[in-house]
Design a protein around this motif. Structure first.
Motif, PDB file in Angstrom:
ATOM      1  N   LEU A   1       0.834  -1.207   0.000  1.00 54.65           N
ATOM      2  CA  LEU A   1       0.000   0.000   0.000  1.00 54.65           C
ATOM      3  C   LEU A   1       0.866   1.252   0.000  1.00 54.65           C
ATOM      4  CD1 LEU A   1      -2.690   1.546   0.369  1.00 54.65           C
ATOM      5  CD2 LEU A   1      -2.447   1.168   2.835  1.00 54.65           C
ATOM      6  N   ASP A   2       1.922   1.227   0.777  1.00 57.38           N
ATOM      7  CA  ASP A   2       2.816   2.378   0.858  1.00 57.38           C
ATOM      8  C   ASP A   2       3.467   2.661  -0.494  1.00 57.38           C
ATOM      9  OD1 ASP A   2       3.912   4.385   2.584  1.00 57.38           O
ATOM     10  OD2 ASP A   2       5.825   3.334   2.517  1.00 57.38           O
ATOM     11  N   ALA A   3       3.853   1.584  -1.180  1.00 61.89           N
ATOM     12  CA  ALA A   3       4.485   1.758  -2.494  1.00 61.89           C
ATOM     13  C   ALA A   3       3.497   2.328  -3.510  1.00 61.89           C
ATOM     14  CB  ALA A   3       5.035   0.419  -2.976  1.00 61.89           C
ATOM     15  N   VAL A   4       2.263   1.835  -3.486  1.00 61.69           N
ATOM     16  CA  VAL A   4       1.248   2.328  -4.426  1.00 61.69           C
ATOM     17  C   VAL A   4       0.883   3.769  -4.105  1.00 61.69           C
ATOM     18  CG1 VAL A   4      -1.114   2.016  -5.231  1.00 61.69           C
ATOM     19  CG2 VAL A   4       0.339   0.027  -4.871  1.00 61.69           C
ATOM     20  N   ALA A   5       0.818   4.108  -2.812  1.00 60.83           N
ATOM     21  CA  ALA A   5       0.468   5.474  -2.419  1.00 60.83           C
ATOM     22  C   ALA A   5       1.485   6.472  -2.949  1.00 60.83           C
ATOM     23  CB  ALA A   5       0.376   5.568  -0.900  1.00 60.83           C
ATOM     24  N   THR A   6       2.738   6.067  -3.015  1.00 64.27           N
ATOM     25  CA  THR A   6       3.770   6.951  -3.559  1.00 64.27           C
ATOM     26  C   THR A   6       3.494   7.270  -5.024  1.00 64.27           C
ATOM     27  OG1 THR A   6       5.408   6.025  -2.029  1.00 64.27           O
ATOM     28  CG2 THR A   6       6.243   7.196  -3.956  1.00 64.27           C
ATOM     29  N   ARG A   7       3.028   6.259  -5.769  1.00 65.81           N
ATOM     30  CA  ARG A   7       2.740   6.478  -7.188  1.00 65.81           C
ATOM     31  C   ARG A   7       1.460   7.284  -7.392  1.00 65.81           C
ATOM     32  NH1 ARG A   7       4.179   0.996  -7.384  1.00 65.81           N
ATOM     33  NH2 ARG A   7       2.032   0.348  -7.831  1.00 65.81           N
ATOM     34  N   VAL A   8       0.454   7.032  -6.551  1.00 64.08           N
ATOM     35  CA  VAL A   8      -0.835   7.689  -6.764  1.00 64.08           C
ATOM     36  C   VAL A   8      -0.810   9.140  -6.285  1.00 64.08           C
ATOM     37  CG1 VAL A   8      -2.051   7.277  -4.567  1.00 64.08           C
ATOM     38  CG2 VAL A   8      -3.307   7.136  -6.724  1.00 64.08           C
ATOM     39  N   ARG A   9       0.181   9.478  -5.469  1.00 71.16           N
ATOM     40  CA  ARG A   9       0.250  10.849  -4.942  1.00 71.16           C
ATOM     41  C   ARG A   9       0.325  11.871  -6.082  1.00 71.16           C
ATOM     42  NH1 ARG A   9       3.149   9.993  -1.118  1.00 71.16           N
ATOM     43  NH2 ARG A   9       1.893  10.662   0.669  1.00 71.16           N
TER      44      ARG A   9
ATOM     45  N   ALA B   1      -0.476  11.107  -9.307  1.00 75.62           N
ATOM     46  CA  ALA B   1      -1.220  10.595 -10.462  1.00 75.62           C
ATOM     47  C   ALA B   1      -2.168  11.654 -11.016  1.00 75.62           C
ATOM     48  CB  ALA B   1      -1.998   9.347 -10.064  1.00 75.62           C
ATOM     49  N   THR B   2      -2.318  11.645 -12.314  1.00 73.75           N
ATOM     50  CA  THR B   2      -3.258  12.556 -12.969  1.00 73.75           C
ATOM     51  C   THR B   2      -4.486  11.768 -13.411  1.00 73.75           C
ATOM     52  OG1 THR B   2      -2.375  12.201 -15.199  1.00 73.75           O
ATOM     53  CG2 THR B   2      -1.273  13.860 -13.820  1.00 73.75           C
ATOM     54  N   VAL B   3      -5.429  12.482 -14.006  1.00 72.79           N
ATOM     55  CA  VAL B   3      -6.659  11.825 -14.463  1.00 72.79           C
ATOM     56  C   VAL B   3      -6.369  10.784 -15.537  1.00 72.79           C
ATOM     57  CG1 VAL B   3      -8.190  13.730 -13.859  1.00 72.79           C
ATOM     58  CG2 VAL B   3      -7.027  13.738 -16.085  1.00 72.79           C
ATOM     59  N   LEU B   4      -5.199  10.856 -16.113  1.00 74.56           N
ATOM     60  CA  LEU B   4      -4.826   9.881 -17.135  1.00 74.56           C
ATOM     61  C   LEU B   4      -4.253   8.601 -16.523  1.00 74.56           C
ATOM     62  CD1 LEU B   4      -3.136  12.294 -19.716  1.00 74.56           C
ATOM     63  CD2 LEU B   4      -5.495  11.450 -19.695  1.00 74.56           C
ATOM     64  N   ASP B   5      -3.926   8.649 -15.228  1.00 79.29           N
ATOM     65  CA  ASP B   5      -3.300   7.496 -14.566  1.00 79.29           C
ATOM     66  C   ASP B   5      -4.341   6.697 -13.783  1.00 79.29           C
ATOM     67  OD1 ASP B   5      -0.773   8.347 -15.473  1.00 79.29           O
ATOM     68  OD2 ASP B   5      -0.609   9.734 -13.782  1.00 79.29           O
ATOM     69  N   LYS B   6      -5.346   6.236 -14.491  1.00 80.11           N
ATOM     70  CA  LYS B   6      -6.421   5.509 -13.813  1.00 80.11           C
ATOM     71  C   LYS B   6      -5.931   4.190 -13.215  1.00 80.11           C
ATOM     72  CE  LYS B   6     -10.098   7.498 -16.651  1.00 80.11           C
ATOM     73  NZ  LYS B   6     -11.226   7.226 -17.571  1.00 80.11           N
ATOM     74  N   GLY B   7      -4.917   3.627 -13.837  1.00 84.62           N
ATOM     75  CA  GLY B   7      -4.395   2.362 -13.324  1.00 84.62           C
ATOM     76  C   GLY B   7      -3.829   2.501 -11.925  1.00 84.62           C
TER      77      GLY B   7
END
Length: 243
Positions: A142-150, A152-158
């Protein structure tokens, strides 16, 4: 001309369905030591975190959303539950030891030495955490994904979908960790049963009584024989008794 990056709105999923038996237990028998209030407090805390994160999402406070349901927040809730469960188990075991000792009239100084030592209490707490390793691994993910989603733009739905699934996965792993904790709690009762059974079988030693009363009994027997004339009485005793 550079394009404007629009941050991806964060949507916190409902966590209750993934909590499973942390929220609604299904057991054949109740635990030997009451821990349902700890389970309920843990479930409540997780649901509160989800609610606080959704409120922050409505305010579009991304950092607050991520912090509220971060690895640190989940882990704090779990560790508090483990500490409370460990305290509950050690207190219950000490209570059983004391009651068993009092039933057989064991001296206080002796049975107090049978109470759990600090190292034994720490060992129980450590055993209660063993089932939480997959949960901690899920929090790392979860911590690793949170770093990426921080960022993220509307184009980064994945990335957003991965973050939501990581939250659900953390809740599922929390359920597994709690069930493992309940299993360890049950095992602790079995682990300490021999100690409690040995207390129930304890009886006071007769040697102190024998050492104390044997000379007294011998003296009384000799006195009876002397008074009956079966053995000669010493001069001082004969004079005192008028023989």
């Amino acid at each position: 001309m550079s394009s404007v990056k629009i941050p991806m709105p964060l949507r916190v999923p409902e966590l209750a369905p993934s909590l499973g038996r942390v929220l609604v237990p299904r057991r054949v028998a109740e635990p030997w030591v009451p821990i349902d209030d700890i389970r309920e407090a843990l479930a409540t805390r997780v649901l509160e975190l989800g609610g606080e994160a959704r409120a922050a999402a409505e305010r579009e406070d991304r950092e607050r959303v991520l912090e509220t349901v971060s690895r640190r927040a989940w882990l704090a809730a779990w560790e508090q539950a483990v500490r409370r469960a460990a305290d509950r188990v050690t207190h219950a075991l000490d209570g059983r030891i004391e009651r068993a000792a009092r039933r057989v009239r064991m001296p206080r100084r002796r049975w107090r030495r049978r109470l759990l030592s600090p190292s034994e209490k720490r060992a129980i707490a450590a055993r209660l955490t063993t089932g939480g390793e997959p949960f901690v691994a899920a929090l790392d993910a979860l911590d690793a994904v949170a770093t990426r989603v921080r960022d993220a733009t509307v184009l980064d739905k994945g990335a957003h979908g991965e973050w939501q699934e990581a939250l659900r996965s953390a809740a599922r792993r929390l359920e597994a960790a709690w069930l493992a904790l309940e299993a360890v709690v049950a095992e602790e009762e079995r682990r300490w049963s021999p100690e409690l059974e040995s207390l129930e079988r304890w009886r006071p030693s007769l040697w102190p009584l024998l050492i104390l009363w044997t000379p007294v009994a011998a003296a009384l027997v000799w006195l009876g024989l002397a008074l009956g004339g079966y053995v000669p009485a010493p001069a001082w005793l004969a004079t005192r008794l008028g023989f």
